[in-house]
Design an enzyme around this catalytic site. Structure first.
Site, mmCIF file in Angstrom:
data_model
loop_
_atom_site.group_PDB
_atom_site.id
_atom_site.type_symbol
_atom_site.label_atom_id
_atom_site.label_comp_id
_atom_site.label_asym_id
_atom_site.label_seq_id
_atom_site.Cartn_x
_atom_site.Cartn_y
_atom_site.Cartn_z
ATOM 1 N N GLU A 69 2.567 25.938 22.682
ATOM 2 C CA GLU A 69 1.648 25.896 23.816
ATOM 3 C C GLU A 69 2.485 25.680 25.069
ATOM 4 O O GLU A 69 3.465 24.943 25.038
ATOM 5 C CB GLU A 69 0.643 24.746 23.709
ATOM 6 C CG GLU A 69 -0.365 24.881 22.591
ATOM 7 C CD GLU A 69 0.087 24.248 21.284
ATOM 8 O OE1 GLU A 69 -0.607 24.439 20.273
ATOM 9 O OE2 GLU A 69 1.147 23.584 21.260
ATOM 10 N N TYR A 114 9.841 32.517 27.092
ATOM 11 C CA TYR A 114 9.227 32.811 25.812
ATOM 12 C C TYR A 114 8.947 34.307 25.659
ATOM 13 O O TYR A 114 9.165 34.871 24.581
ATOM 14 C CB TYR A 114 7.956 31.981 25.616
ATOM 15 C CG TYR A 114 8.206 30.494 25.728
ATOM 16 C CD1 TYR A 114 9.327 29.899 25.146
ATOM 17 C CD2 TYR A 114 7.340 29.667 26.431
ATOM 18 C CE1 TYR A 114 9.561 28.538 25.259
ATOM 19 C CE2 TYR A 114 7.568 28.305 26.548
ATOM 20 C CZ TYR A 114 8.683 27.752 25.960
ATOM 21 O OH TYR A 114 8.917 26.403 26.073
#
Length: 159
Positions: A105, A117
């Site tokens: 998250e 990411y």
């Protein structure tokens, strides 16, 4: 020169300094001690500049998945590829352990982290509303699946 090594108990003071400088709701010493001493699922790396911890990253190996807990780099060491080194180490372990993928998250407004990411193939899969208790900010749930999982249905249909 930056060196990435598995996190040990002697790194906790340095990890705490990075944690407190990075996050508005930092983990405690007890949290990190538990991760290092008791959590069999925990996989943590630290980035060292000489004897100084300048970054760390952690992941839990839960059944067949990796769940990244934290990635943090001291402000003055950012944009030097240290986050990349940490992510590469987490991914190496995930592949060695044949995980189907890794999830995490990230704050919906943390664009630098999301770029990192994305660079590693993570894609948004959902939102956790009001996930962060300090600001009630939403979290983006991101996943990266590995090829042996992405081909799962194809493998099942061969039998």
């Amino acid at each position: 020169m930056i060196k990435v090594v598995p996190m040990q108990e002697e790194h906790i003071d340095g990890v705490l300094a990075v944690e407190e400088a990075t996050f508005s709701i930092p983990w405690t010493r007890q949290d990190f001690e538990r991760e290092v001493k008791e959590n069999a699922m925990a996989i943590y790396f630290v980035a060292m500049d000489g004897e100084k911890v300048v970054a760390y990253a952690g992941m839990w190996h839960v059944i067949t998945e990796g769940h990244i807990t934290n990635v943090a780099v001291l402000q003055e060491y950012r944009r030097q590829g240290i986050g990349d080194l940490l992510m590469e180490n987490l991914e190496r372990v995930a592949l060695e352990r044949e995980m189907i993928g890794i999830t995490l998250e990230v704050r919906i407004h943390n664009e630098p982290a999301q770029r990192l990411y994305h660079k590693y193939g993570f894609r948004p899969e959902g939102i956790r509303k009001n996930y962060y208790s300090d600001t009630h900010e939403d979290a983006v749930i991101m996943w990266k699946y590995y090829p042996f999982y992405e081909d799962y249905e194809e493998h099942c249909n061969k039998g």
